[in-house]
Design a protein around this motif. Structure first.
Motif, PDB file in Angstrom:
ATOM      1  N   VAL A  17       0.865  -1.184   0.000  1.00 55.43           N
ATOM      2  CA  VAL A  17       0.000   0.000   0.000  1.00 55.43           C
ATOM      3  C   VAL A  17       0.901   1.233   0.000  1.00 55.43           C
ATOM      4  N   GLN A  18       0.872   1.959  -1.114  1.00 59.23           N
ATOM      5  CA  GLN A  18       1.657   3.182  -1.266  1.00 59.23           C
ATOM      6  C   GLN A  18       0.698   4.320  -1.575  1.00 59.23           C
ATOM      7  N   HIS A  19       0.734   5.402  -0.792  1.00 57.73           N
ATOM      8  CA  HIS A  19      -0.117   6.556  -1.094  1.00 57.73           C
ATOM      9  C   HIS A  19       0.299   7.117  -2.453  1.00 57.73           C
ATOM     10  N   MET A  20      -0.595   7.004  -3.410  1.00 58.73           N
ATOM     11  CA  MET A  20      -0.267   7.387  -4.780  1.00 58.73           C
ATOM     12  C   MET A  20      -1.569   7.567  -5.551  1.00 58.73           C
ATOM     13  N   PRO A  21      -1.650   8.554  -6.431  1.00 59.05           N
ATOM     14  CA  PRO A  21      -2.904   8.761  -7.161  1.00 59.05           C
ATOM     15  C   PRO A  21      -3.143   7.711  -8.243  1.00 59.05           C
ATOM     16  N   GLU A  22      -4.360   7.686  -8.722  1.00 58.53           N
ATOM     17  CA  GLU A  22      -4.732   6.814  -9.834  1.00 58.53           C
ATOM     18  C   GLU A  22      -3.827   7.116 -11.030  1.00 58.53           C
ATOM     19  N   ASN A  23      -3.538   6.128 -11.808  1.00 60.30           N
ATOM     20  CA  ASN A  23      -2.648   6.189 -12.985  1.00 60.30           C
ATOM     21  C   ASN A  23      -1.169   6.044 -12.618  1.00 60.30           C
ATOM     22  N   PHE A  24      -0.804   6.347 -11.389  1.00 58.91           N
ATOM     23  CA  PHE A  24       0.595   6.227 -11.004  1.00 58.91           C
ATOM     24  C   PHE A  24       0.958   4.809 -10.572  1.00 58.91           C
ATOM     25  N   THR A  25       0.007   4.109  -9.932  1.00 61.39           N
ATOM     26  CA  THR A  25       0.345   2.813  -9.358  1.00 61.39           C
ATOM     27  C   THR A  25       0.670   1.770 -10.421  1.00 61.39           C
ATOM     28  N   LYS A  26       0.026   1.851 -11.587  1.00 57.56           N
ATOM     29  CA  LYS A  26       0.347   0.898 -12.675  1.00 57.56           C
ATOM     30  C   LYS A  26       1.792   1.086 -13.123  1.00 57.56           C
ATOM     31  N   ALA A  27       2.211   2.328 -13.327  1.00 55.66           N
ATOM     32  CA  ALA A  27       3.594   2.602 -13.739  1.00 55.66           C
ATOM     33  C   ALA A  27       4.574   2.169 -12.649  1.00 55.66           C
ATOM     34  N   PHE A  28       4.199   2.392 -11.380  1.00 58.19           N
ATOM     35  CA  PHE A  28       5.081   2.028 -10.268  1.00 58.19           C
ATOM     36  C   PHE A  28       5.227   0.508 -10.166  1.00 58.19           C
ATOM     37  N   ALA A  29       4.108  -0.212 -10.289  1.00 56.76           N
ATOM     38  CA  ALA A  29       4.161  -1.680 -10.232  1.00 56.76           C
ATOM     39  C   ALA A  29       5.003  -2.237 -11.382  1.00 56.76           C
ATOM     40  N   ASP A  30       4.825  -1.688 -12.581  1.00 57.01           N
ATOM     41  CA  ASP A  30       5.618  -2.144 -13.739  1.00 57.01           C
ATOM     42  C   ASP A  30       7.104  -1.916 -13.491  1.00 57.01           C
ATOM     43  N   ARG A  31       7.428  -0.779 -12.908  1.00 61.15           N
ATOM     44  CA  ARG A  31       8.826  -0.451 -12.625  1.00 61.15           C
ATOM     45  C   ARG A  31       9.418  -1.433 -11.606  1.00 61.15           C
ATOM     46  N   LEU A  32       8.679  -1.675 -10.519  1.00 63.75           N
ATOM     47  CA  LEU A  32       9.147  -2.624  -9.511  1.00 63.75           C
ATOM     48  C   LEU A  32       9.305  -4.024 -10.093  1.00 63.75           C
ATOM     49  N   ASN A  33       8.388  -4.409 -10.949  1.00 64.59           N
ATOM     50  CA  ASN A  33       8.458  -5.744 -11.557  1.00 64.59           C
ATOM     51  C   ASN A  33       9.736  -5.917 -12.384  1.00 64.59           C
ATOM     52  N   ARG A  34      10.161  -4.843 -13.062  1.00 65.55           N
ATOM     53  CA  ARG A  34      11.406  -4.899 -13.837  1.00 65.55           C
ATOM     54  C   ARG A  34      12.629  -4.963 -12.920  1.00 65.55           C
ATOM     55  N   GLN A  35      12.540  -4.348 -11.747  1.00 64.44           N
ATOM     56  CA  GLN A  35      13.687  -4.256 -10.845  1.00 64.44           C
ATOM     57  C   GLN A  35      13.856  -5.495  -9.958  1.00 64.44           C
ATOM     58  N   CYS A  36      12.750  -6.178  -9.661  1.00 67.17           N
ATOM     59  CA  CYS A  36      12.770  -7.219  -8.622  1.00 67.17           C
ATOM     60  C   CYS A  36      12.859  -8.634  -9.181  1.00 67.17           C
ATOM     61  N   LYS A  37      13.283  -9.546  -8.314  1.00 68.01           N
ATOM     62  CA  LYS A  37      13.281 -10.979  -8.648  1.00 68.01           C
ATOM     63  C   LYS A  37      11.885 -11.558  -8.463  1.00 68.01           C
ATOM     64  N   ILE A  38      11.137 -11.067  -7.466  1.00 68.77           N
ATOM     65  CA  ILE A  38       9.746 -11.481  -7.304  1.00 68.77           C
ATOM     66  C   ILE A  38       8.899 -10.804  -8.367  1.00 68.77           C
ATOM     67  N   GLU A  39       7.677 -11.277  -8.542  1.00 68.73           N
ATOM     68  CA  GLU A  39       6.737 -10.631  -9.472  1.00 68.73           C
ATOM     69  C   GLU A  39       5.980  -9.536  -8.728  1.00 68.73           C
ATOM     70  N   VAL A  40       5.842  -8.384  -9.357  1.00 68.46           N
ATOM     71  CA  VAL A  40       5.082  -7.273  -8.778  1.00 68.46           C
ATOM     72  C   VAL A  40       4.086  -6.788  -9.814  1.00 68.46           C
TER      73      VAL A  40
END
Length: 346
Positions: free
Chosen positions: A194-217
């Motif tokens: 849970v990250q305080h973030m407006p609509e439209n931002f969380t999709k970009a943030f999740a995609d970014r984390l998914n590229r950076q991490c070994k786990i799936e995000v």
């Protein structure tokens, strides 16, 4: 003594309106206006502002490059203004990685109509991110800010945690990346973020984390199943609750206007407590305010564990301070140790 603000924007209209809005608060004072990133870098050095507002798209030098140079020369809190698009979100996340403290949507209509809500939000945000920096630079004992004592309770977590829930606000995107990139691909516990973030931002943030991490995000969708090695990020503008269907799933619900934060850490923590009883680890990271404190209280009543980020590594020591002050924290850890501790102990 007022907090000095440097405004950076290539639009004459926004320069004028931001200066007018900021100067309307007795504790804030605009000391300079820069029209591009290069001017911002030079003026940050010469004027030494307490906080900077930064546009993202400008001639000569863009906002992200300016943030990177300013933070390398003389670190100062920077509030980014961002467009509410997927690309705008990506640029904002780049700026946060470069060292910006926080961001706000750049809404032409709100600025034009002299919105009282925008004024309050901008004033509050500037004061919140500037004050800790000013206190840190002060040499007077009265200005020092002491974290409340939080007794550390070492609880063995191996085999007893069925869900990891992490909440964050200001400074959270960088903090979450630090934690999640240290987890192995076979991390054995489902994760909800849970990250305080407006609509439209969380999709970009999740995609970014998914590229950076070994786990799936990924950004959570209503009905998503919880499983080991997967982190589901609560969508901006909505609320995420946990249900025990099958191995567990998430419900994504419309944001209620009566709740300040959408998504809210309290709501997700509370639903996790009701669903998973004592088998949850809640982690509270950097952020303004106290969201997560009441949810942490519910988790503790059920017998679950709470970790929180320490003051020294927080961008804003608000949310972790709230749980520490209420003596809900079992462990207080610096940011750079949280990910490795989770991997080791779960």
């Amino acid at each position: 003594m007022p907090i000095n603000v440097l405004v950076v924007d290539d639009s004459n209209f926004f320069q004028h309106r931001l200066k007018e809005i900021i100067n309307a608060h007795s504790e804030l004072n605009v000391v300079g206006v820069a029209a591009n990133g290069r001017e911002a870098v030079d003026m940050a050095q010469s004027l030494k502002p307490d906080v900077i507002t930064m546009d993202y798209e400008m001639p000569v030098m863009d906002g992200v490059s300016a943030v990177r140079q300013i933070m390398a020369q003389r670190p100062v809190p920077i509030l980014m203004f961002s467009s509410m698009t997927y690309e705008g979100a990506r640029t904002t996340l780049d700026a946060l990685d470069a060292g910006a403290t926080d961001f706000m949507p750049k809404n032409f209509a709100e600025v034009s109509r002299d919105s009282a809500a925008l004024k309050k939000k901008l004033h509050d945000r500037l004061l919140q991110i500037a004050r800790p920096q000013r206190l840190a630079r002060s040499a007077t004992p009265a200005a020092s800010f002491k974290a409340p004592p939080a007794p550390e309770r070492k609880i063995s977590l191996k085999g007893r945690v069925n869900l990891l829930v992490i909440g964050a606000s200001t400074g959270g995107p960088v903090a979450l990346a630090d934690v999640l990139t240290k987890l192995p691909a076979n991390f054995p516990v489902p994760i909800v973020l849970v990250q305080h973030m407006p609509e439209n931002f969380t999709k970009a943030f999740a995609d970014r984390l998914n590229r950076q991490c070994k786990i799936e995000v990924r950004e959570a969708v209503d009905g998503d199943q919880l499983r080991p090695g997967l982190a589901l990020l609560a969508p901006g503008g909505k609320q995420l609750m946990v249900e025990k269907r099958g191995m567990g799933c998430v419900r994504v619900l419309p944001g209620d206007s009566r709740v300040n934060y959408k998504p809210s850490v309290d709501i997700t923590f509370g639903s996790a407590a009701n669903t998973y009883d004592k088998h949850v680890l809640g982690v509270v990271l950097t952020g303004m305010g106290s969201d997560g404190c009441e949810g942490a209280r519910l988790l503790k009543r059920k017998g679950s564990a709470i970790w929180s980020q320490d003051q020294a590594s927080c961008v804003i020591y608000g949310m972790p301070m709230a749980v520490a002050r209420e003596k809900l924290t079992d462990r207080v850890l610096p940011l750079n140790e949280i990910g490795s501790a989770l991997a080791r102990e779960l």
